[in-house]
Scaffold this motif. Structure first.
Motif, PDB file in Angstrom:
ATOM      1  N   ALA A  45       0.629  -1.130  -0.082  1.00 49.45           N
ATOM      2  CA  ALA A  45      -0.041   0.010   0.073  1.00 49.45           C
ATOM      3  C   ALA A  45       0.941   1.129  -0.134  1.00 49.45           C
ATOM      4  CB  ALA A  45      -0.876  -0.004   1.163  1.00 49.45           C
ATOM      5  N   ILE A  46       1.765   1.403   0.636  1.00 44.62           N
ATOM      6  CA  ILE A  46       2.968   2.417   0.642  1.00 44.62           C
ATOM      7  C   ILE A  46       3.438   2.487  -0.542  1.00 44.62           C
ATOM      8  CG2 ILE A  46       5.209   3.170   1.707  1.00 44.62           C
ATOM      9  CD1 ILE A  46       4.123   1.783   4.437  1.00 44.62           C
ATOM     10  N   VAL A  47       3.861   1.534  -1.194  1.00 48.40           N
ATOM     11  CA  VAL A  47       4.486   1.711  -2.571  1.00 48.40           C
ATOM     12  C   VAL A  47       3.458   2.102  -3.768  1.00 48.40           C
ATOM     13  CG1 VAL A  47       5.345   0.247  -4.455  1.00 48.40           C
ATOM     14  CG2 VAL A  47       6.327   0.055  -2.116  1.00 48.40           C
ATOM     15  N   VAL A  48       2.282   1.566  -3.496  1.00 43.92           N
ATOM     16  CA  VAL A  48       1.405   2.078  -4.547  1.00 43.92           C
ATOM     17  C   VAL A  48       1.048   3.462  -4.326  1.00 43.92           C
ATOM     18  CG1 VAL A  48      -1.244   1.884  -5.322  1.00 43.92           C
ATOM     19  CG2 VAL A  48       0.341   0.110  -4.855  1.00 43.92           C
ATOM     20  N   ALA A  49       0.944   4.010  -2.977  1.00 42.98           N
ATOM     21  CA  ALA A  49       0.547   5.434  -2.734  1.00 42.98           C
ATOM     22  C   ALA A  49       1.735   6.255  -3.035  1.00 42.98           C
ATOM     23  CB  ALA A  49       0.438   5.576  -1.050  1.00 42.98           C
ATOM     24  N   PHE A  50       2.849   5.929  -2.885  1.00 44.79           N
ATOM     25  CA  PHE A  50       4.013   6.830  -3.580  1.00 44.79           C
ATOM     26  C   PHE A  50       4.006   6.882  -4.929  1.00 44.79           C
ATOM     27  CE2 PHE A  50       5.778   6.536   0.742  1.00 44.79           C
ATOM     28  CZ  PHE A  50       6.436   8.009   0.947  1.00 44.79           C
ATOM     29  N   LEU A  51       3.457   5.601  -5.764  1.00 43.00           N
ATOM     30  CA  LEU A  51       3.600   5.694  -7.296  1.00 43.00           C
ATOM     31  C   LEU A  51       2.809   6.458  -7.664  1.00 43.00           C
ATOM     32  CD1 LEU A  51       4.134   1.808  -8.025  1.00 43.00           C
ATOM     33  CD2 LEU A  51       5.748   3.949  -8.271  1.00 43.00           C
ATOM     34  N   PHE A  52       1.305   6.515  -7.006  1.00 37.52           N
ATOM     35  CA  PHE A  52       0.257   7.531  -7.438  1.00 37.52           C
ATOM     36  C   PHE A  52       0.660   8.940  -7.172  1.00 37.52           C
ATOM     37  CE2 PHE A  52      -3.317   4.245  -7.192  1.00 37.52           C
ATOM     38  CZ  PHE A  52      -3.207   3.789  -8.348  1.00 37.52           C
TER      39      PHE A  52
END
Length: 76
Positions: A45-52
């Motif tokens: 979830a952290i990785v996806v949030a930073f990618l977005f």
């Protein structure tokens, strides 16, 4: 951000792997599979949030650049 994720995964790599592949084996080894799966879910979830956030910033910069070039053409 990469460093934090690397530390999380590197610190408990074998526990994360065994709980992901075979929860019964992880439980027999004394590892809580639910906790390790929760750690993996949070890390994802952290990785996806930073990618977005990065995509949003790149999109905003692109939009500003296109608006700037459009307004420059209208003034000329």
């Amino acid at each position: 951000m990469d460093t934090l994720l690397g530390v999380i995964v590197g610190y408990r790599c074998s526990a994360l792997l065994s709980s992901t592949l075979n929860p019964d084996l992880a439980l027999a080894s004394g590892i809580s599979p639910r906790r390790k799966q929760l750690v993996l879910s949070i890390a994802l979830a952290i990785v996806v949030a930073f990618l977005f956030a990065g995509l949003n910033a790149a999109n905003a910069l692109s939009w500003r650049a296109s608006n700037q070039s459009t307004s420059d053409q209208q003034v000329s």
